[in-house]
Design a protein around this motif. Structure first.
Motif, PDB file in Angstrom:
ATOM      1  N   ASP A  38     113.319 113.362  -8.722  1.00 50.44           N
ATOM      2  CA  ASP A  38     112.460 113.257  -7.537  1.00 50.44           C
ATOM      3  C   ASP A  38     111.926 114.650  -7.210  1.00 50.44           C
ATOM      4  N   PRO A  39     110.598 114.792  -6.990  1.00 54.01           N
ATOM      5  CA  PRO A  39     110.045 116.126  -6.711  1.00 54.01           C
ATOM      6  C   PRO A  39     110.242 116.602  -5.284  1.00 54.01           C
ATOM      7  N   ASN A  40     110.843 115.764  -4.413  1.00 51.64           N
ATOM      8  CA  ASN A  40     110.952 116.129  -2.989  1.00 51.64           C
ATOM      9  C   ASN A  40     112.216 115.532  -2.396  1.00 51.64           C
ATOM     10  N   ASN A  41     113.361 115.953  -2.895  1.00 49.44           N
ATOM     11  CA  ASN A  41     114.603 115.294  -2.495  1.00 49.44           C
ATOM     12  C   ASN A  41     115.771 116.268  -2.482  1.00 49.44           C
ATOM     13  N   LEU A  42     115.611 117.402  -1.823  1.00 50.17           N
ATOM     14  CA  LEU A  42     116.749 118.314  -1.688  1.00 50.17           C
ATOM     15  C   LEU A  42     117.826 117.657  -0.826  1.00 50.17           C
ATOM     16  N   PRO A  43     119.092 117.945  -1.130  1.00 50.92           N
ATOM     17  CA  PRO A  43     119.602 119.001  -2.011  1.00 50.92           C
ATOM     18  C   PRO A  43     119.688 118.610  -3.476  1.00 50.92           C
ATOM     19  N   PHE A  44     119.168 117.419  -3.833  1.00 51.14           N
ATOM     20  CA  PHE A  44     119.363 116.942  -5.195  1.00 51.14           C
ATOM     21  C   PHE A  44     118.339 117.576  -6.153  1.00 51.14           C
ATOM     22  N   SER A  45     117.048 117.426  -5.860  1.00 53.13           N
ATOM     23  CA  SER A  45     116.041 117.990  -6.762  1.00 53.13           C
ATOM     24  C   SER A  45     114.732 118.178  -6.022  1.00 53.13           C
ATOM     25  N   ASN A  46     113.929 119.082  -6.521  1.00 53.02           N
ATOM     26  CA  ASN A  46     112.519 119.165  -6.124  1.00 53.02           C
ATOM     27  C   ASN A  46     111.739 119.831  -7.251  1.00 53.02           C
ATOM     28  N   ASP A  47     110.395 119.813  -7.103  1.00 48.27           N
ATOM     29  CA  ASP A  47     109.581 120.329  -8.202  1.00 48.27           C
ATOM     30  C   ASP A  47     109.562 121.859  -8.248  1.00 48.27           C
TER      31      ASP A  47
END
Length: 271
Positions: A38-47
């Motif tokens: 996912d490009p917009n899902n902190l704390p997991f991931s972002n672009d």
């Protein structure tokens, strides 16, 4: 030996020597490790690659000697269909170990739902049976405007705690950064007295709160007969993909590195 034979032998020797001296053809480049995220899902991931699953993907790719590539897709309904099942990418970095839509690796961490409150309130709530929950404003995440079976909402409803519960969409306004952070921000501002949230998310945003927050694991870890608040987390690949065994090997080799990485991001770990 005739002069003709001597000449042929010399030519053969020269040819063999030349072949031995020639540089070996370059090795084929390692295939990329294609991660679905996912490009917009902190704390997991972002672009911007700022999430702990971004860091974990880099660790796995580095261990395997493969370049890292991303296929970005919002982690909402249809995520597995649009990513792994479509063949656009090969590895999802974080799913429940019992995930039914793909093949999962060995768990690489276990975490828990937590109560989050301002440190200056000194609430330190640990259990859904705490009688104060009936009178406090309690924030929870929901999906799609309803409780959607998420454990905190079900636990509160089971105890008749409904009217004082404030719902925040886990998906939120995707045009803004990190939609799930709204729940923890509400605790910091005092909009709610206490929140119940998934630990990795709560731990990360609590670290960045402008006021100190208490993050307390839900206890006990299960509401009998069966409503767990603690979950094992794995990576996921398509069913039958041998990449699963390869990644299992990385998890085994790098387990301590993974633990340190998760602790750095404030993930509450359960043994």
């Amino acid at each position: 030996m005739s002069s003709v034979s001597e000449l042929a032998g010399a030519l053969l020797l020269a040819a063999v020597s030349a072949a031995a001296a020639a540089p070996a053809p370059p090795a084929a480049p390692a295939p990329p490790l294609r991660v679905c995220a996912d490009p917009n899902n902190l704390p997991f991931s972002n672009d911007r690659r700022e999430g702990f699953e971004n860091a974990l993907a880099e660790l796995v790719a580095r261990d395997l000697g493969r370049p890292l590539e991303y296929f970005w897709w919002p982690q909402r309904r249809g995520f597995a269909r649009q990513t792994l099942k479509s063949g656009r990418c090969d590895l999802v970095m974080g799913v429940p170990s019992a995930y039914e839509l793909a093949s999962t690796t060995e768990p690489y961490y276990r975490s828990t739902y937590v109560f989050v409150s301002r440190g200056d309130r000194r609430l330190r709530i640990r259990s859904f049976d705490d009688p104060r929950l009936a009178h406090l404003r309690v924030g929870i995440h929901v999906i799609g405007g309803a409780d959607s079976g998420m454990p905190p909402g079900l636990a509160l409803a089971q105890r008749g705690i409904v009217e004082n519960v404030v719902s925040y969409s886990l998906l939120g306004d995707y045009s803004k950064p990190n939609p799930p952070a709204a729940l923890i921000d509400a605790v910091s501002r005092g909009d709610v007295d206490v929140a119940v949230a998934w630990g990795p998310l709560a731990g990360y945003f609590a670290q960045r709160s402008p006021v100190p927050l208490d993050v307390v694991p839900v206890s006990p870890a299960i509401d009998l007969p069966f409503r767990p608040y603690v979950f094992d987390i794995s990576m996921a690949v398509r069913r039958g993909d041998p990449l699963r065994d390869t990644v299992d090997g990385v998890i085994e080799r790098r387990r301590e590195d993974i633990r340190r990485l998760l602790e750095k991001f404030g993930v509450p770990l359960v043994e």
